[in-house]
Design an enzyme around this catalytic site. Structure first.
Site, short mmCIF file in Angstrom:
data_model
loop_
_atom_site.label_atom_id
_atom_site.label_comp_id
_atom_site.label_asym_id
_atom_site.label_seq_id
_atom_site.Cartn_x
_atom_site.Cartn_y
_atom_site.Cartn_z
N THR A 164 22.41 -21.23 8.15
CA THR A 164 21.69 -22.46 8.47
C THR A 164 22.02 -23.61 7.51
O THR A 164 22.35 -23.36 6.34
CB THR A 164 20.17 -22.17 8.42
OG1 THR A 164 19.46 -23.40 8.46
CG2 THR A 164 19.75 -21.44 7.14
N ASP A 165 21.87 -24.82 7.99
CA ASP A 165 22.07 -26.00 7.12
C ASP A 165 21.02 -26.05 6.01
O ASP A 165 21.20 -26.74 5.00
CB ASP A 165 22.04 -27.30 7.94
CG ASP A 165 20.77 -27.53 8.75
OD1 ASP A 165 19.82 -26.71 8.68
OD2 ASP A 165 20.71 -28.56 9.47
N GLU A 166 19.91 -25.30 6.17
CA GLU A 166 18.83 -25.38 5.18
C GLU A 166 19.24 -24.81 3.82
O GLU A 166 18.56 -25.04 2.83
CB GLU A 166 17.57 -24.67 5.70
CG GLU A 166 17.05 -25.33 6.96
CD GLU A 166 15.59 -25.02 7.27
OE1 GLU A 166 14.87 -24.52 6.40
OE2 GLU A 166 15.19 -25.28 8.41
N TYR A 175 12.19 -19.18 3.39
CA TYR A 175 13.15 -18.95 4.49
C TYR A 175 14.56 -19.26 4.03
O TYR A 175 15.47 -18.41 4.09
CB TYR A 175 12.78 -19.79 5.72
CG TYR A 175 13.93 -19.90 6.72
CD1 TYR A 175 14.33 -18.80 7.47
CD2 TYR A 175 14.63 -21.10 6.89
CE1 TYR A 175 15.39 -18.88 8.37
CE2 TYR A 175 15.69 -21.20 7.78
CZ TYR A 175 16.08 -20.09 8.52
OH TYR A 175 17.13 -20.18 9.39
N LYS A 204 17.85 -16.83 3.14
CA LYS A 204 19.09 -17.00 3.93
C LYS A 204 20.27 -17.27 2.99
O LYS A 204 21.37 -16.77 3.20
CB LYS A 204 18.95 -18.16 4.94
CG LYS A 204 18.04 -17.89 6.12
CD LYS A 204 18.56 -16.82 7.08
CE LYS A 204 19.75 -17.28 7.90
NZ LYS A 204 20.16 -16.22 8.88
#
Ligand code: NAD
Ligand code: DAU
Length: 340
Positions: free
Chosen positions: A129-131, A153, A157
């Site tokens: 993810t970009d997060e 989260y 990740k």
């Protein structure tokens, strides 16, 4: 190609499974724990197709993983399996640590043991993810940007991504990582911004906007992200990371207002609520590297959103069991608001 798709009963994993089975003629075995977000309903249009099979099990369970690998005899493992909602990670982080850290480790160990036994060698793709890059007020993140996750989260990740990279560097596992921006489209669980707002607007329920609503997300249609993952699997260089961002970004409040227009709901349903703790202000991904492999997103946000609203309108069979079940308690806890 024979694929083991972990987390394939979720929103993006089932979109990917459908694409690979129906458009590419791949054999697909899904391994999924069926958490609240994983649903066999997501296979409704391809469950009976030759070449598709489903195994219920957790990626952190070595026996379930070994069983799925024995059944699938895969050329590649694609790992979508994750806890995916930032708000839930703030309230109850433990499943996030278990699935992202332990689950990814168990899959990598299984892949390492199998490496080189398949016809073309086993490939491993981690969906990310970009997060992991954190928030960016201006400009855009490349694959070289520092990793600065802000929520449980995104931190877990990020840990999973680092573990994947260590298996490439240490053991030579041919692993790639594909990081996507915010996905939208059919089959997305209605805890996420777009389906939540669509269903609330259709029911005349309050539309809870966090903080000032000026957080910006870079929207990609799930079909486009699934195609990017297929592309990276086929053409990506082992050990590399590929970002796949959407063509359009939009502040949350504008997304909500567009949904109000598309559903004919009242703007007075908007309710500004307490902000998410540690809320990332803006995400933005540069996708030059995956574009150089020949991928580009096909769906613009405006058209994709219109089609998505139409899909939720026409597919009450899919969301009614969710909206009338445990989701109501989650919603009450999260928002202190009721649903009609
Ligand atoms: P989702 O929540 O809809 O689906 C997740 C799936 O994983 C579910 O089917 C669930 O049952 C399964 N799962 C969870 N824990 C498991 C475990 N321990 N073992 C086996 N299966 C398990 O999520 P999604 O939105 O489809 O996201 C899929 C992947 O894409 C995730 O890795 C997520 O981090 C990543 N991603 C999502 C987005 C997005 O906007 N939704 C954007 C970029 C990346
Ligand atoms: O960026 C990719 C990520 O996008 C994925 O990795 C995650 O799995 C996925 O959940 C998503 O994370 P976000 O936190 O960006 O998505 P969410 O739909 O939860 O929220 C989008 C934005 O809308 C965010 O700024 C918070 C805001 N929001 C969300 C909800 C659910 C609201 O204002 N009100 C809400 O009720």
């Amino acid at each position: 190609m024979r694929l083991l798709v972990c987390g394939g009963a979720g929103f993006i994993g089932s979109t990917f499974a459908r694409q690979r089975l129906l458009e590419h003629g791949d054999e697909v075995t899904v391994l999924d724990k069926l958490t609240y977000a994983g649903r066999e309903e997501n296979f409704h249009d391809f469950a009976e197709r030759p070449g598709f099979s489903f195994q219920r099990g957790a990626i952190e369970d070595p026996d379930a993983v070994a069983g799925a690998i024995a059944a699938a005899e895969p050329d590649a493992i694609v790992n979508f399996a994750a806890e995916t909602h930032v708000d839930r990670s703030i309230a109850e982080p433990d499943a996030f640590v278990r699935t992202h850290a332990l689950g990814t480790y168990v899959l990598l160990e299984a892949a390492r043991t199998l490496k080189g036994t398949g016809e073309h060698g086993l490939r491993y793709l981690q969906v990310s993810t970009d997060e992991v890059y954190g928030s960016i007020e201006q400009g855009t993140f490349t694959e070289e940007s520092p990793l600065r996750p802000s929520s449980p989260y995104s931190a877990t990740k990020t840990g999973a991504d680092l573990l994947v990279q260590s298996y490439f560097h240490t053991y030579g596992l041919p692993a790639v990582i594909c990081r996507g921006s915010n996905n939208f489209g059919p089959y997305q669980y209605p805890e996420k911004l777009i389906p939540l707002m669509i269903l609330n607007a259709l029911h005349g329920d309050r539309l809870p906007v966090y903080g000032d609503g000026m957080q910006v997300r870079n929207w990609i249609h799930a079909g486009d992200f699934a195609r990017a993952i297929g592309h990276v699997l086929a053409h990506g260089v082992p050990g590399e990371v590929y970002n796949a961002g959407g063509p359009d970004e939009c502040p949350n409040i504008e997304v909500v207002k567009r949904i109000i227009e598309l559903t004919g709901a009242e703007e007075s349903l908007i309710e500004y609520v307490t902000d998410r703790p540690g809320h990332d202000r803006r995400y933005s991904l540069s996708s030059e590297k995956v574009r150089a492999l020949g991928w580009s997103p096909q769906v613009r946000f405006a058209e994709g959103l219109e089609e998505t609203v139409a899909w939720y309108r026409e597919n009450a069979w899919w969301w009614e069991p969710i909206r009338s079940g445990d989701y109501r308690e989650y919603y009450q806890r999260q928002y202190g608001l009721g649903l009609s």
